[in-house]
Design a protein around this motif. Sequence first.
Motif, PDB file in Angstrom:
ATOM      1  N   ASP A   9      15.074 -36.561  41.655  1.00 49.77           N
ATOM      2  CA  ASP A   9      15.952 -36.745  42.643  1.00 49.77           C
ATOM      3  C   ASP A   9      16.156 -34.961  42.673  1.00 49.77           C
ATOM      4  O   ASP A   9      17.019 -34.165  41.947  1.00 49.77           O
ATOM      5  CB  ASP A   9      17.762 -36.669  42.791  1.00 49.77           C
ATOM      6  CG  ASP A   9      19.017 -36.382  43.349  1.00 49.77           C
ATOM      7  OD1 ASP A   9      18.348 -35.153  44.074  1.00 49.77           O
ATOM      8  OD2 ASP A   9      19.470 -36.729  43.644  1.00 49.77           O
ATOM      9  N   TYR A  12      19.776 -32.772  42.654  1.00 54.61           N
ATOM     10  CA  TYR A  12      19.917 -32.346  41.629  1.00 54.61           C
ATOM     11  C   TYR A  12      20.027 -31.744  41.025  1.00 54.61           C
ATOM     12  O   TYR A  12      20.844 -31.435  40.113  1.00 54.61           O
ATOM     13  CB  TYR A  12      20.557 -34.620  40.944  1.00 54.61           C
ATOM     14  CG  TYR A  12      21.493 -34.406  39.832  1.00 54.61           C
ATOM     15  CD1 TYR A  12      22.832 -34.581  39.407  1.00 54.61           C
ATOM     16  CD2 TYR A  12      20.780 -34.819  38.873  1.00 54.61           C
ATOM     17  CE1 TYR A  12      23.472 -34.793  38.487  1.00 54.61           C
ATOM     18  CE2 TYR A  12      21.381 -34.828  37.359  1.00 54.61           C
ATOM     19  CZ  TYR A  12      23.319 -35.009  37.098  1.00 54.61           C
ATOM     20  OH  TYR A  12      23.671 -35.229  36.527  1.00 54.61           O
ATOM     21  N   GLN A 144      21.518 -44.080  47.423  1.00 58.71           N
ATOM     22  CA  GLN A 144      20.287 -44.305  45.976  1.00 58.71           C
ATOM     23  C   GLN A 144      19.825 -45.710  46.859  1.00 58.71           C
ATOM     24  O   GLN A 144      18.430 -45.817  46.897  1.00 58.71           O
ATOM     25  CB  GLN A 144      21.098 -44.360  44.909  1.00 58.71           C
ATOM     26  CG  GLN A 144      19.560 -44.975  44.208  1.00 58.71           C
ATOM     27  CD  GLN A 144      20.380 -43.913  42.939  1.00 58.71           C
ATOM     28  OE1 GLN A 144      20.927 -43.904  42.148  1.00 58.71           O
ATOM     29  NE2 GLN A 144      19.086 -43.620  41.514  1.00 58.71           N
TER      30      GLN A 144
END
Length: 184
Positions: A9, A12, A144
């Motif tokens: 990700d 993130y 997700q």
Amino acid sequence: MKGLLVDDDELYARTLQRSLARKGIETEIALDAASALARAREYLPDFALVDLKLGSDSGLTLIEPLRALRADMQILLVTGYASVATAVESIKRGADDYLPKPATVPTILRALGLETPATPIDDIEAAEDTMTPLSRLEWEHIQQALAETEGNISAAARLLGMHRRSLQRKLAKRPGPERRWVDE
């Protein structure tokens, strides 16, 4: 101190990289297992923050090779899918700690031994101030599931065990900004 952030990700990872930089910690990012090992060989970080699920790879497979590169490297496994089984497996393979996602910077610093609360009360108050609301966690879990099903709402709803219309209603209610606890 320098570290390696291994997470598929990218948003993130970049956010965490900026937050750690504000604390004076230099980090590099790797988005998959192969590039993580390549970066670790040239960078030789003091710590590695490794996501459990790296696309089709598992972060568990990185623990031993990273430890072989540098025996004193602190390895923290982070995951949005925390379970006792994976926690035990990560520690058996040589990870130093296992953190649920989203791991906050203070939590990471405490796991690395760089920051400790003055008293247990400070720790409780810090947790109350920085806990992620359930609505945000639910939203991230839904995102997700959508990513895993390539945006297919019906398939994501099946994966999440809910009706498609319920999922559509939840998607229409994007969670607001996080709020801090205020004593009145």
